[in-house]
Write a protein that holds these residues in place. Structure first.
Motif, PDB file in Angstrom:
ATOM      1  N   GLU A   1      51.059  61.107  -7.618  1.00  0.00           N
ATOM      2  CA  GLU A   1      51.501  59.706  -7.719  1.00  0.00           C
ATOM      3  C   GLU A   1      51.586  59.000  -6.359  1.00  0.00           C
ATOM      4  OE1 GLU A   1      55.199  57.163  -9.529  1.00  0.00           O
ATOM      5  OE2 GLU A   1      54.757  59.112 -10.418  1.00  0.00           O
TER       6      GLU A   1
ATOM      7  N   VAL B   1      48.444  56.960  -5.095  1.00  0.00           N
ATOM      8  CA  VAL B   1      47.931  55.762  -5.774  1.00  0.00           C
ATOM      9  C   VAL B   1      47.730  54.585  -4.819  1.00  0.00           C
ATOM     10  CG1 VAL B   1      48.440  54.034  -7.567  1.00  0.00           C
ATOM     11  CG2 VAL B   1      48.674  56.482  -8.066  1.00  0.00           C
ATOM     12  N   PRO B   2      48.664  54.233  -3.936  1.00  0.00           N
ATOM     13  CA  PRO B   2      48.396  53.115  -3.013  1.00  0.00           C
ATOM     14  C   PRO B   2      47.184  53.361  -2.114  1.00  0.00           C
ATOM     15  CG  PRO B   2      50.742  53.559  -3.105  1.00  0.00           C
ATOM     16  CD  PRO B   2      50.059  54.690  -3.838  1.00  0.00           C
TER      17      PRO B   2
ATOM     18  N   TRP C   1      44.082  52.841  -4.195  1.00  0.00           N
ATOM     19  CA  TRP C   1      43.903  51.397  -4.392  1.00  0.00           C
ATOM     20  C   TRP C   1      43.267  50.759  -3.159  1.00  0.00           C
ATOM     21  CZ3 TRP C   1      47.300  47.406  -2.243  1.00  0.00           C
ATOM     22  CH2 TRP C   1      46.972  46.136  -2.692  1.00  0.00           C
ATOM     23  N   ARG C   2      43.736  51.135  -1.976  1.00  0.00           N
ATOM     24  CA  ARG C   2      43.136  50.603  -0.741  1.00  0.00           C
ATOM     25  C   ARG C   2      41.671  51.020  -0.625  1.00  0.00           C
ATOM     26  NH1 ARG C   2      48.069  52.245   1.148  1.00  0.00           N
ATOM     27  NH2 ARG C   2      47.196  54.101   2.157  1.00  0.00           N
TER      28      ARG C   2
ATOM     29  N   THR D   1      43.909  45.828  -9.355  1.00  0.00           N
ATOM     30  CA  THR D   1      45.248  45.733  -8.783  1.00  0.00           C
ATOM     31  C   THR D   1      45.857  47.130  -8.613  1.00  0.00           C
ATOM     32  OG1 THR D   1      46.404  45.624 -10.908  1.00  0.00           O
ATOM     33  CG2 THR D   1      45.608  43.522  -9.970  1.00  0.00           C
ATOM     34  N   LEU D   2      46.887  47.177  -7.807  1.00  0.00           N
ATOM     35  CA  LEU D   2      47.620  48.427  -7.628  1.00  0.00           C
ATOM     36  C   LEU D   2      48.162  48.915  -8.965  1.00  0.00           C
ATOM     37  CD1 LEU D   2      48.857  50.644  -5.870  1.00  0.00           C
ATOM     38  CD2 LEU D   2      50.749  49.070  -5.358  1.00  0.00           C
ATOM     39  N   ASP D   3      48.705  48.004  -9.781  1.00  0.00           N
ATOM     40  CA  ASP D   3      49.230  48.396 -11.093  1.00  0.00           C
ATOM     41  C   ASP D   3      48.137  48.955 -11.997  1.00  0.00           C
ATOM     42  OD1 ASP D   3      51.813  47.691 -10.390  1.00  0.00           O
ATOM     43  OD2 ASP D   3      51.706  45.718 -11.350  1.00  0.00           O
ATOM     44  N   GLU D   4      46.931  48.399 -11.920  1.00  0.00           N
ATOM     45  CA  GLU D   4      45.816  48.905 -12.733  1.00  0.00           C
ATOM     46  C   GLU D   4      45.403  50.303 -12.285  1.00  0.00           C
ATOM     47  OE1 GLU D   4      43.455  44.857 -14.090  1.00  0.00           O
ATOM     48  OE2 GLU D   4      43.256  45.541 -12.002  1.00  0.00           O
ATOM     49  N   VAL D   5      45.381  50.529 -10.974  1.00  0.00           N
ATOM     50  CA  VAL D   5      45.053  51.861 -10.473  1.00  0.00           C
ATOM     51  C   VAL D   5      46.134  52.851 -10.914  1.00  0.00           C
ATOM     52  CG1 VAL D   5      44.691  53.280  -8.405  1.00  0.00           C
ATOM     53  CG2 VAL D   5      43.729  50.972  -8.527  1.00  0.00           C
ATOM     54  N   ALA D   6      47.383  52.456 -10.802  1.00  0.00           N
ATOM     55  CA  ALA D   6      48.487  53.335 -11.218  1.00  0.00           C
ATOM     56  C   ALA D   6      48.375  53.668 -12.707  1.00  0.00           C
ATOM     57  CB  ALA D   6      49.828  52.683 -10.905  1.00  0.00           C
TER      58      ALA D   6
END
Length: 178
Positions: free
Chosen positions: A16, A19-20, A23-24, A41-46
Motif C-alpha cells: 500500500e 501507491v503514491p 501514481w507518480r 488519479t491517486l485514488d484510481e491507482v489506489a
C-alpha cells in the motif's frame, strides 16, 4: 583491468505505501506513451492496486529495485485467469508479464532487459511452476520495449490488436530462460 559487478536487481511485492510512487510513475511521459495513456488519479491507482495487493485479483505485482532503489513495476498472471486476454493472444496456457520502468533516471541503462530477465528467472517460472511459457506484448511502436524483451530472450511469435492498438506478442520458453 577488473570488471565490477552491477548491483543486483531484486523484487518485492507491491504494498500500500507504494501507491503514491506508482501514481507518480504512471504520470511520467515515457509511461504515459505506452502504458497509462489517460491521466489517472491517486485514488484510481489506489482502487486498482488494492485488490492486487490483498490477493483478491489473480495477478502478482512487484516493485523492481536496483541496488535497493525502486525503479520499475512488474505484474505476472496465469493466462487462464484472464480469459479475454488468453483469447486475444491465442494462448490459454502460460503466464503473461506486464512491466514498465517508472523512474525516468533508470531509462537507457539496459535495465529493462535486466529487470525482465531477472523477473522471469527469479519469480515467474518459480511461482508458476506448471507453466512452460511466459508471454509479453508491446505496442509495435514501442521499439525500446521490444528490443529489451528480445534481449531478455523473448521471441516474436505474432501480432494482435488490443483496444485498437497493434501489438507484438513475444514468448519465452522455460528451457530458454537464463
Amino acid at each position: 583491468m577488473t570488471e565490477t559487478a552491477s548491483p543486483p536487481i531484486t523484487f518485492r511485492p507491491v504494498a500500500e505505501p507504494d501507491v503514491p510512487m506508482l501514481w507518480r510513475w504512471l504520470a511520467e511521459p515515457h509511461v504515459r506513451a505506452f502504458y497509462q495513456k489517460a491521466p489517472i488519479t491517486l485514488d484510481e491507482v489506489a482502487a486498482k492496486m488494492a485488490p492486487r495487493i490483498s490477493g483478491e485479483v489473480p495477478a502478482r505485482c512487484h516493485i523492481a529495485l536496483y541496488d535497493g532503489t525502486p525503479f520499475g513495476y512488474l505484474q505476472s498472471y496465469r493466462n487462464t485467469d484472464w480469459p479475454e486476454w488468453a483469447a486475444m493472444i491465442g494462448s490459454h496456457g502460460g503466464a503473461s508479464i506486464d512491466l514498465h520502468i517508472g523512474d525516468p533516471t533508470f531509462i537507457g541503462r539496459g535495465l529493462g532487459r535486466a529487470m525482465l530477465a531477472a523477473y522471469v528467472r527469479d519469480f515467474v517460472f518459480h511461482h508458476f511452476v506448471d507453466m512452460s511459457e511466459a508471454y509479453i506484448a508491446h505496442e509495435v511502436t514501442n521499439t525500446a520495449a521490444l528490443a529489451a524483451s528480445q534481449a531478455a530472450g523473448f521471441r516474436v511469435i505474432g501480432s494482435f490488436v488490443e483496444a485498437g492498438v497493434p501489438m507484438t506478442l513475444l514468448v519465452l520458453h522455460r528451457e530458454a530462460a537464463v
